[in-house]
Each structure stands twice: as structure tokens, then as C-alpha cells.
Design an enzyme around this catalytic site. Sequence first.
Site, PDB file in Angstrom:
ATOM      1  CB  ALA A  84      15.223  14.025 -10.431  1.00 35.46           C
ATOM      2  CG  LEU A 138      -1.679  -1.244   1.579  1.00 35.77           C
ATOM      3  CD1 LEU A 138      -2.413  -1.077   2.906  1.00 35.77           C
ATOM      4  CD2 LEU A 138      -2.665  -1.548   0.460  1.00 35.77           C
ATOM      5  CE  LYS A 179       9.538   0.305   8.270  1.00 32.40           C
ATOM      6  NZ  LYS A 179       9.219  -1.095   8.154  1.00 32.40           N
ATOM      7  CE  LYS A 191       2.897   8.802  -0.228  1.00 29.38           C
ATOM      8  NZ  LYS A 191       2.737   7.582  -0.983  1.00 29.38           N
ATOM      9  CB  CYS A 223       7.767   2.062   3.567  1.00 24.33           C
ATOM     10  SG  CYS A 223       6.186   2.138   4.416  1.00 24.33           S
ATOM     11  NE  ARG A 232       5.238   6.983  10.143  1.00 25.70           N
ATOM     12  CZ  ARG A 232       4.538   5.859  10.064  1.00 25.70           C
ATOM     13  NH1 ARG A 232       4.881   4.822  10.795  1.00 25.70           N
ATOM     14  NH2 ARG A 232       3.503   5.778   9.252  1.00 25.70           N
ATOM     15  CG  PHE A 282       8.727   5.084  -7.684  1.00 24.99           C
ATOM     16  CD1 PHE A 282       7.367   4.963  -7.922  1.00 24.99           C
ATOM     17  CD2 PHE A 282       9.158   5.191  -6.372  1.00 24.99           C
ATOM     18  CE1 PHE A 282       6.446   4.952  -6.878  1.00 24.99           C
ATOM     19  CE2 PHE A 282       8.254   5.187  -5.313  1.00 24.99           C
ATOM     20  CZ  PHE A 282       6.894   5.059  -5.574  1.00 24.99           C
ATOM     21  CG  LEU A 283      12.299   6.662 -13.775  1.00 24.79           C
ATOM     22  CD1 LEU A 283      12.363   6.449 -15.291  1.00 24.79           C
ATOM     23  CD2 LEU A 283      13.663   6.366 -13.152  1.00 24.79           C
ATOM     24  CD  GLU A 320       2.100   6.789   4.938  1.00 26.27           C
ATOM     25  OE1 GLU A 320       1.947   8.021   5.053  1.00 26.27           O
ATOM     26  OE2 GLU A 320       2.835   6.122   5.676  1.00 26.27           O
TER      27      GLU A 320
END
Length: 451
Positions: free
Chosen positions: A261, A162, A272, A329, A269, A336, A258-259, A164
Site C-alpha cells: 500500500a 520487463l 498508461k 519507484k 506503463c 514518468r 504488488f500488495l 524497470e
Amino acid sequence: MPERQSGQVRRISVVGAGHVGLVTAACFAELGHEVVCLDIDEERINQIRSGVLPFHEPGLPELVQKHIGKTLWFTTDHDTAIRNAEFVFLAVATPTTALGTADLRFVRSAARAVARATNGRRPILVSKSTAPVGITETLESILSAEANGSGPLTVVANPEFLQEGTAVRDFMEPDRVVIGSADIEARAAVGELYEPLKRPVLYTDIKTAEMVKYASNAFLATKISFINEIAEICEKVGADVRDVARGMGLDPRIGSAFLQAGIGFGGSCLPKDVRALSHLAAIYGSHPQLLNTVLEINAEQRRRLITRLRHVLGTLRGAKIAVFGLAFKPGTDDTRDSPAFDVIRLLEYEEATIRAYDPFAMEETKRFFPDIEYASDAYEAAAGCDAVILATEWQEFKDLDMRHLRSVMRRPVLIDGRNAWDGDEATNAGFLYFGMGVPDMASAQAEEITA
Ligand code: UGA
């Protein structure tokens, strides 16, 4: 063991009313099951019962509201939660210790408390907590040793994926469901719970399921650090990383996700889990060089931004800096491991004065940084400042009127840590604009400002 008929209403307990636990409980209720959610934090449970959720998650309050008191109950009492359960989902926190290892105290004590409450019954225990490979098997032995007359209990690993901010949708429309156990019947029973979602289910052994989770988060983190390293090269050679990412992402083997920058990844997550996986590898005698570099690049991103700002302003001592965004984000109030917090710490170290603003995460931030200034909107935060740092790309920051923003500031410096603003628009409004890995329009003019 529960009977295994498809479409049957199951009695599910979820231990832990944190992000994963609460979403799991509410979504299983939405799928038609009877769910009891347990947390040892009485205040949290009372709050949820009165309709106040402990965090911001779109769509979740509505689901809880819809099912609470009908097929969804909240309790602090183990006997009530476990007594009739056919499945017990363990979703308790696994924070990082100072060594970088996962802190397993909560998982272990939750497992013990569940085992004691089983009272001769044999629910299937499903581990959703992200914990080092092998922990699910450890849980199996803890449970079996402490089970209250029920004999050995079966534990199934069912990692969560998941995000957030989109957790409810991610639960209801998962890309995949991963279920690991040596007990074929138990894992099939868990699989049936997800059957209505009609999504791919991957059945594996326990350790493989646990590893899928770590490897997935580590890969996402690697993509981010990769593009951040490319961003730095782009800056040097005068290329634009945003278009480089677009060009790469069009290749389906690479993908565009997820690219983005920026100042790097944060949250509860990715940092960690990469640390924990790296530590796990090391204690097994491996040298997780790539994982360590991913973390190093991530930390460096924050430092790079501050170095740049110092260069532009001459010195940060006594400079007044606005930090836009505090959550790790957009779409969440979670701070966190927030990159914004690292930025604040670095600014404090350089003796800058900081004024911060975030649409959702102010209260949480005040607990950690009681001494910095806070504003009630972005313009107020920027008023009289020498620079603005964008740390979290909330939509309201993207929608700001650049000319108005410029007019309230003392010096016109924008450090866009998320490449969220249009550099041309900012420059036209009179700003010296600096993105991450975008051509440096402002360098030439920057000399003026230090003078
Ligand atoms: C992450 C994973 O994305 C989920 O799949 C996983 O289930 C979850 O961890 C977990 O283990 O529970 P989440 O922590 O909600 O989810 O956050 P992400 O959306 O992954 O973002 C992590 C950080 O990376 C944020 O600080 C974000 O700003 C940053 N990011 C993300 C980038 O810097 N660039 C990107 O392109 C994407």
C-alpha cells in the site's frame, strides 16, 4: 524467411533504443546473436556509442560494454539496420494522448521506415511496443503496403514484461514468453530466439498476445488499488494494512507481490496501459468500471496524503515540505507519471514551499519543476521543514538516522507514502508518524502541532 535451426546465430535489428529496445538488443547479443539497434535520435545513439546509457538500468551498461562493436552495433541509418536483418523488433514508445488513447504515431512511422528499408527481403517484424489490441495487424498492412519489393511481411506480437530496475534479469529469466501470430512458422522462429532461456512459451494469435500484456498490467494495477482501498479501511478501523497484506499474500491463490500500500502506482506503463485499455473497452461499447475505479483510487491516494498533511499542519500555505524521492519507484531515474510529481503539484496548489531530493532523478525533475528547491541529500532537504513526505522508498531513506532527521526539522511530521519506515522507531525519535493504512499513532498528538 530465415531458416529455422536451433542455436543458430540470427541477425536481429531492434528499432528504438529506449528502455525496452536497449535491453532487448543487449540481451539478444548476450544470447549470441548479431544485433543492430536503431534509433532516430542521433544524440542518443552517439551517447550510447560513447558508453553513456540514456537511463539507469542495473546490469545494462556492462552488457552493452561487453558486446558493443563485436555483436552489438548502434545506428541511426535504417538501411544499415534493416538490410541484413532476419528479425526486426519494434520497440518504440507508445505514449498516451490527452484523450487517454495510445499515441501510435511513432509506431506507424517506424513501421513505414522499416518497410521502405527491407529492399526485397522479408524479415519477420516483431512488435514489442505496447499498443492497443489490433495494432499489430494494422502494422502488417502498413508494412505490406510500403514494403520495398518484398511482398507481404509477417508481423508477430511479442509483448515485453520487463520491470524497470530488473529489466535485464526479467529478459534473461522471464516468467513467460508470449508470442502471437497466425503464421505458425514465423512465431516458431521467434520462439527459437528465446529457447536458450528454457522458460514457458505461450503461442497465441496476435490479438490474444496483445491482450495478455494489457490484462497483466491492468491486473497488477488492480492489485495495488485494491490494497490501497483496503489501506483506507484499515486506517478507519485501526488495523494495519502491512500485516493484512502479509496475511493475504500467504495464500498462494492471492500471492504477496504488488500488495504494497502507498501513494499508488506510477511509471511509464501501468497508468498508461490501464487508461489505454479502458479507452479501448469503451470504444468497443464496454463499460470498464473496474479499470476506471482502479485509476480513480490511484489518483485519490495522492490527494489523501495531502489532505492528511493539511489536517496535521493546519494549513499548507507557507509550510515548508521536504519531498523524499522523485523517481516513480526505487532503482530507476525514470519520473514518468511519478506519484511524487503529483504530490509536488498538489503541494504547489496549496502554496507550500517544496524542497526535493532523490538519489538519481533530480536532473529529470528540474526540467519539470524548475522553481522548487533542491537539496543534495535527505538531511539537507529536511532542514527547517515542517514535514517530510516519503514518495519513493529508496534504501537510503530507509537507512536514515531518525533522531538526526528529527533534529534538523522545524516540526516533527513524517508522512510515509510508502510505508517504508518503522513507525515505532520514528515515534521514539520524536516524530508524528503517519503511514498509509497503518494504525494512527500520531493522531492524538497531532492536535499539539496545529496549535
Ligand atoms: C510494469 C510491470 O510491472 C512490468 O511487468 C511491465 O513489463 C512494465 O510495467 C511494462 O509494461 O513495460 P514498471 O513500470 O517497471 O513495470 O513498474 P512496476 O515495478 O510495476 O511499478 C509500477 C508502480 O507501482 C510503481 O510506482 C510502484 O511504486 C508501484 N507499486 C508497485 C505499488 O505502489 N505497490 C506495489 O505493491 C507494487
